[in-house]
Design an enzyme around this catalytic site. Sequence first.
Site, PDB file in Angstrom:
ATOM      1  N   GLU A 129      75.145  -0.991 -20.104  1.00 31.47           N
ATOM      2  CA  GLU A 129      74.564  -0.349 -18.760  1.00 31.47           C
ATOM      3  C   GLU A 129      72.693  -0.863 -18.783  1.00 31.47           C
ATOM      4  OE1 GLU A 129      75.669   3.548 -18.027  1.00 31.47           O
ATOM      5  OE2 GLU A 129      77.833   3.100 -18.089  1.00 31.47           O
TER       6      GLU A 129
ATOM      7  N   HIS B 100      84.888   1.030 -12.544  1.00 29.82           N
ATOM      8  CA  HIS B 100      85.042   2.479 -12.123  1.00 29.82           C
ATOM      9  C   HIS B 100      84.918   2.608 -10.485  1.00 29.82           C
ATOM     10  CE1 HIS B 100      84.723   4.497 -15.739  1.00 29.82           C
ATOM     11  NE2 HIS B 100      83.720   3.891 -16.177  1.00 29.82           N
TER      12      HIS B 100
HETATM   13  O1  9MR Z   1      84.194   9.387 -20.095  1.00 35.21           O
HETATM   14  C1  9MR Z   1      82.815   9.737 -20.852  1.00 35.21           C
HETATM   15  C2  9MR Z   1      82.586  11.044 -20.648  1.00 35.21           C
HETATM   16  O2  9MR Z   1      83.438  12.023 -21.415  1.00 35.21           O
HETATM   17  C3  9MR Z   1      81.318  11.726 -20.946  1.00 35.21           C
HETATM   18  O3  9MR Z   1      81.004  12.900 -21.016  1.00 35.21           O
HETATM   19  C4  9MR Z   1      80.238  10.688 -20.546  1.00 35.21           C
HETATM   20  C5  9MR Z   1      78.823  10.954 -20.726  1.00 35.21           C
HETATM   21  O4  9MR Z   1      77.998  10.163 -20.129  1.00 35.21           O
HETATM   22  O5  9MR Z   1      80.565   9.473 -20.645  1.00 35.21           O
HETATM   23  C6  9MR Z   1      81.797   9.008 -20.332  1.00 35.21           C
HETATM   24  O6  9MR Z   1      82.128   7.286 -20.491  1.00 35.21           O
HETATM   25  C7  9MR Z   1      81.220   6.520 -19.616  1.00 35.21           C
HETATM   26  C8  9MR Z   1      81.152   5.250 -20.677  1.00 35.21           C
HETATM   27  O7  9MR Z   1      80.749   5.742 -21.876  1.00 35.21           O
HETATM   28  C9  9MR Z   1      79.981   4.465 -19.951  1.00 35.21           C
HETATM   29  N1  9MR Z   1      80.563   4.201 -18.692  1.00 35.21           N
HETATM   30  C10 9MR Z   1      80.783   5.125 -17.809  1.00 35.21           C
HETATM   31  C11 9MR Z   1      81.695   6.124 -18.414  1.00 35.21           C
HETATM   32  C12 9MR Z   1      81.936   7.309 -17.341  1.00 35.21           C
HETATM   33  O8  9MR Z   1      80.844   8.090 -17.260  1.00 35.21           O
END
Ligand code: 9MR
Length: 388
Positions: A189, A268
């Site tokens: 990102e 997503h």
């Molecule tokens: O699914 C992940 C969630 O459990 C965490 O709390 C969160 C923290 O920011 O991150 C989520 O995973 C993310 C991923 O690492 C990067 N792209 C977006 C995902 C969904 O937020």
Amino acid sequence: MKKIRIAMVGVLAAGALYTVGPSTATAAPTQVPLGAAQAQSKGNSAARTSGAPNTDLPLRLLAKQHGLGIGTAVDMAALAADTAYRERAAQEFSAVTAENVMKWSELEPTRGQYNWGPADELVRFAQRNGQKVHGHTLLWHSQLPAWLTDGVADGSIDSAELREIVRNHITTVVKHFRGKVRAWDVVNEAFTDGDAPVLRDTIFRQHLGPDYIAQALRWAHAADPKAKLFLNDYAIDNINPKSTAYYELAKQLRRQRVPLHGQGFQGHLDLQYPLPIDAPQNLARFDKLGLETAFTEVDVRFFLPGDTYKEAGQVGSFNTLLSACLLTPRCVMFTVWGFTDKYSWVPGFFDGQGSATPLDENFQPKAAYRGLQQVLAVASDPNNRRGF
Ligand code: 9MR
């Protein structure tokens, strides 16, 4: 149990051995051209036309004919506690991504003290089940340890020291998993949203300068020359200003011979926004640069409760991304961000939304899962060699 029996019939007929067991010791399914498996199981070559095709097979088996990795994000707490989760993760997927346990705050919560346990456990699970590991993620502005962000904020960590810390982090982590992680999301990102994306103003951009991405890729490559190195982001599935920013960056990095090997598209999706229908054309331009591509975090959310329109929209959304991948020769992997609603991140982050994964909270297949099976069951193009 029924599904498992069906899977075994199809594969054994093709002369391969595939044991679907509990969490342990699941052998990787051997390459099975689906058409051939079906024909042999019926005992004649016209089986494909004389009977309904058997599409009700595990996703990883259906994907095998394409040389495509089918992955899921894995929640380590669920893996430890929930047998059904563990079995399904092993049975359906040929790739796993740590949903959280390879992020910096999880790996190094205290400066200099690495907590490898949960991530190593995931690697062992993958090895037992013939799965490849997609590493997520080395540099991200989110889920950074407090000692790091606090230190940078209060000035006790200056730019020169931060650079050393970042180099050391990437080197230590990539070396630890050398030979065990197929590919890394090196930077996650990196760009802002909107009409004119620029590099996000993260501590890395601020203190290491705009070429911190090139640096990170070089450090990762030095630590494991065989690992495929990816950049990864959301809202870049279609052709748009943000995906074009990645495309331009990829061109530049490749020109400079920086070791960049792949572009990850998170995927997503949300039914209230337009379907990324230009995804095939978008992926094709990265493919032309010689990069691998992958959908790395696919889920499709909507406002609850669901209805038949929303379910249909969800089938179409999953399949739009999967088709885009299958249309792209070097699209190596299609990974869902959780495979059951029981543990999806979506309801916790988006008020009123959910149902974003292919299986419901009781691990029952939704139409979206059937749709993925059917698209994967379509015969493969023998010219596509993905090399997953
Ligand atoms: O699914 C992940 C969630 O459990 C965490 O709390 C969160 C923290 O920011 O991150 C989520 O995973 C993310 C991923 O690492 C990067 N792209 C977006 C995902 C969904 O937020």
